[in-house]
Scaffold this motif. Structure first.
Motif, PDB file in Angstrom:
ATOM      1  N   ASN A  61      32.377 -16.484  33.985  1.00  0.00           N
ATOM      2  CA  ASN A  61      32.300 -15.245  33.195  1.00  0.00           C
ATOM      3  C   ASN A  61      30.857 -14.829  32.942  1.00  0.00           C
ATOM      4  OD1 ASN A  61      35.054 -14.685  32.901  1.00  0.00           O
ATOM      5  ND2 ASN A  61      35.246 -16.001  31.111  1.00  0.00           N
ATOM      6  N   ILE A  62      30.003 -15.785  32.620  1.00  0.00           N
ATOM      7  CA  ILE A  62      28.595 -15.473  32.367  1.00  0.00           C
ATOM      8  C   ILE A  62      27.930 -14.988  33.658  1.00  0.00           C
ATOM      9  CG2 ILE A  62      26.348 -16.433  31.715  1.00  0.00           C
ATOM     10  CD1 ILE A  62      27.951 -18.380  29.844  1.00  0.00           C
ATOM     11  N   ALA A  63      28.175 -15.686  34.772  1.00  0.00           N
ATOM     12  CA  ALA A  63      27.576 -15.286  36.056  1.00  0.00           C
ATOM     13  C   ALA A  63      28.019 -13.882  36.447  1.00  0.00           C
ATOM     14  CB  ALA A  63      27.944 -16.294  37.142  1.00  0.00           C
ATOM     15  N   LYS A  64      29.295 -13.591  36.284  1.00  0.00           N
ATOM     16  CA  LYS A  64      29.818 -12.260  36.643  1.00  0.00           C
ATOM     17  C   LYS A  64      29.190 -11.181  35.763  1.00  0.00           C
ATOM     18  CE  LYS A  64      32.942  -9.777  38.878  1.00  0.00           C
ATOM     19  NZ  LYS A  64      32.721  -9.400  40.255  1.00  0.00           N
ATOM     20  N   ALA A  65      29.076 -11.445  34.473  1.00  0.00           N
ATOM     21  CA  ALA A  65      28.472 -10.470  33.560  1.00  0.00           C
ATOM     22  C   ALA A  65      26.997 -10.246  33.881  1.00  0.00           C
ATOM     23  CB  ALA A  65      28.637 -10.922  32.110  1.00  0.00           C
ATOM     24  N   LEU A  66      26.319 -11.296  34.345  1.00  0.00           N
ATOM     25  CA  LEU A  66      24.896 -11.180  34.700  1.00  0.00           C
ATOM     26  C   LEU A  66      24.696 -10.677  36.134  1.00  0.00           C
ATOM     27  CD1 LEU A  66      23.511 -14.450  33.071  1.00  0.00           C
ATOM     28  CD2 LEU A  66      23.081 -12.092  32.334  1.00  0.00           C
ATOM     29  N   ARG A  67      25.797 -10.525  36.880  1.00  0.00           N
ATOM     30  CA  ARG A  67      25.766 -10.026  38.267  1.00  0.00           C
ATOM     31  C   ARG A  67      24.959 -10.941  39.184  1.00  0.00           C
ATOM     32  NH1 ARG A  67      24.265  -6.102  35.014  1.00  0.00           N
ATOM     33  NH2 ARG A  67      22.260  -5.801  36.002  1.00  0.00           N
ATOM     34  N   VAL A  68      25.176 -12.259  39.037  1.00  0.00           N
ATOM     35  CA  VAL A  68      24.565 -13.257  39.916  1.00  0.00           C
ATOM     36  C   VAL A  68      25.659 -14.236  40.326  1.00  0.00           C
ATOM     37  CG1 VAL A  68      22.253 -13.099  38.901  1.00  0.00           C
ATOM     38  CG2 VAL A  68      23.872 -14.803  38.035  1.00  0.00           C
ATOM     39  N   THR A  69      25.441 -14.943  41.434  1.00  0.00           N
ATOM     40  CA  THR A  69      26.389 -15.990  41.801  1.00  0.00           C
ATOM     41  C   THR A  69      26.127 -17.204  40.919  1.00  0.00           C
ATOM     42  OG1 THR A  69      24.964 -16.895  43.514  1.00  0.00           O
ATOM     43  CG2 THR A  69      26.488 -15.162  44.183  1.00  0.00           C
ATOM     44  N   PRO A  70      27.130 -18.044  40.707  1.00  0.00           N
ATOM     45  CA  PRO A  70      26.962 -19.198  39.810  1.00  0.00           C
ATOM     46  C   PRO A  70      25.814 -20.130  40.191  1.00  0.00           C
ATOM     47  CG  PRO A  70      29.278 -18.825  40.236  1.00  0.00           C
ATOM     48  CD  PRO A  70      28.531 -17.891  41.143  1.00  0.00           C
ATOM     49  N   ILE A  71      25.446 -20.202  41.457  1.00  0.00           N
ATOM     50  CA  ILE A  71      24.368 -21.100  41.876  1.00  0.00           C
ATOM     51  C   ILE A  71      23.061 -20.767  41.160  1.00  0.00           C
ATOM     52  CG2 ILE A  71      23.599 -19.816  43.909  1.00  0.00           C
ATOM     53  CD1 ILE A  71      24.029 -23.606  43.826  1.00  0.00           C
ATOM     54  N   PHE A  72      22.856 -19.490  40.818  1.00  0.00           N
ATOM     55  CA  PHE A  72      21.634 -19.080  40.117  1.00  0.00           C
ATOM     56  C   PHE A  72      21.610 -19.611  38.682  1.00  0.00           C
ATOM     57  CE2 PHE A  72      21.598 -15.965  43.544  1.00  0.00           C
ATOM     58  CZ  PHE A  72      20.270 -16.002  43.916  1.00  0.00           C
ATOM     59  N   LEU A  73      22.788 -19.830  38.092  1.00  0.00           N
ATOM     60  CA  LEU A  73      22.842 -20.414  36.751  1.00  0.00           C
ATOM     61  C   LEU A  73      22.751 -21.929  36.816  1.00  0.00           C
ATOM     62  CD1 LEU A  73      25.709 -18.349  35.065  1.00  0.00           C
ATOM     63  CD2 LEU A  73      23.268 -17.830  35.176  1.00  0.00           C
ATOM     64  N   LEU A  74      23.359 -22.509  37.848  1.00  0.00           N
ATOM     65  CA  LEU A  74      23.458 -23.962  37.933  1.00  0.00           C
ATOM     66  C   LEU A  74      22.158 -24.654  38.324  1.00  0.00           C
ATOM     67  CD1 LEU A  74      26.930 -24.252  39.679  1.00  0.00           C
ATOM     68  CD2 LEU A  74      26.364 -24.954  37.335  1.00  0.00           C
ATOM     69  N   THR A  75      21.317 -23.988  39.112  1.00  0.00           N
ATOM     70  CA  THR A  75      20.127 -24.648  39.644  1.00  0.00           C
ATOM     71  C   THR A  75      18.895 -23.749  39.581  1.00  0.00           C
ATOM     72  OG1 THR A  75      20.426 -23.841  41.906  1.00  0.00           O
ATOM     73  CG2 THR A  75      21.564 -25.879  41.318  1.00  0.00           C
ATOM     74  N   PRO A  76      17.720 -24.358  39.608  1.00  0.00           N
ATOM     75  CA  PRO A  76      16.489 -23.569  39.763  1.00  0.00           C
ATOM     76  C   PRO A  76      16.313 -23.250  41.258  1.00  0.00           C
ATOM     77  CG  PRO A  76      15.936 -25.873  39.503  1.00  0.00           C
ATOM     78  CD  PRO A  76      17.432 -25.771  39.394  1.00  0.00           C
ATOM     79  N   ILE A  77      17.085 -22.316  41.760  1.00  0.00           N
ATOM     80  CA  ILE A  77      17.178 -22.043  43.196  1.00  0.00           C
ATOM     81  C   ILE A  77      15.825 -21.685  43.811  1.00  0.00           C
ATOM     82  CG2 ILE A  77      17.776 -19.587  43.081  1.00  0.00           C
ATOM     83  CD1 ILE A  77      19.712 -22.057  45.221  1.00  0.00           C
TER      84      ILE A  77
END
Length: 199
Positions: A61-77
């Motif tokens: 839900n947070i990733a979708k609201a921020l318009r990023v894929t979850p990998i951007f939240l999970l890791t310092p890509i």
């Protein structure tokens, strides 16, 4: 403005992405998420580093609201060779880098992660086949539309197409149909339920 790509910690990444996307507060972000499993308070606790565990639905839900894929939240890509900084992972993740994690979680066939069992390799091959099947179905739709347009234009001009036989839309459409049949057969034999999906 802080570059979220290299931020350490999921809370810092969420905060940096939120700011970069012009979402002023945790309340504003919470307001973008329907339902009540991600509240302003939860977001404030995540961003402040007081909450490290998120449910899968909260993360998505947070990733979708921020318009990023979850990998951007999970890791310092933005730091692909850095080790994972996700709290509470088992020791089996020790030493796994961001780029290896990305390959593992996305099921990349030739990525940085090396499969450890034949079953794991077979599952990733099936996932890759499913992705190719999806792409081939989209390509078939595109080619079908192109063929209809070409036929309409040829009929209007009173001409017969003179393209090389090997390069015609009809040939590419037939090749796409052959590949869809191959992939469908392979996935069905592996137990995938594709009823109605390839129509």
């Amino acid at each position: 403005m802080t570059n979220f790509l290299a931020q350490s910690g999921i809370g810092n990444r969420i905060h940096a992405i939120r700011k970069q996307h012009g979402i002023r507060s945790a309340k504003d972000l919470a307001d973008l998420i329907p339902g009540n499993n991600v509240t302003e308070s939860i977001l404030q606790n995540i961003e402040a580093g007081r909450k490290h565990d998120l449910s899968v639905s909260q993360l998505l839900n947070i990733a979708k609201a921020l318009r990023v894929t979850p990998i951007f939240l999970l890791t310092p890509i933005g730091r692909p060779w850095a080790e994972l900084d996700i709290a509470n992972l088992s020791s089996s993740f020790d030493g796994m880098t961001v780029v290896e994690f990305d390959a593992w979680i996305s099921g990349a066939e030739h990525g940085a992660y090396h499969w450890s069992t034949n079953d794991e390799r077979a599952e990733r091959t099936q996932l890759q086949a499913m992705r190719e099947l999806h792409a081939q179905i989209r390509e078939r739709k595109r080619l079908t539309t192109n063929l209809e347009i070409e036929r309409t234009l040829d009929a209007a001009a009173g001409e017969i197409a003179t393209a090389q036989e090997w390069d015609t839309t009809e040939e590419r459409l037939a090749e796409s149909a052959r590949r869809i049949a191959q992939l469908t057969s392979y996935l069905a034999s592996a137990g995938w339920d594709l009823d109605g999906w390839t129509d």
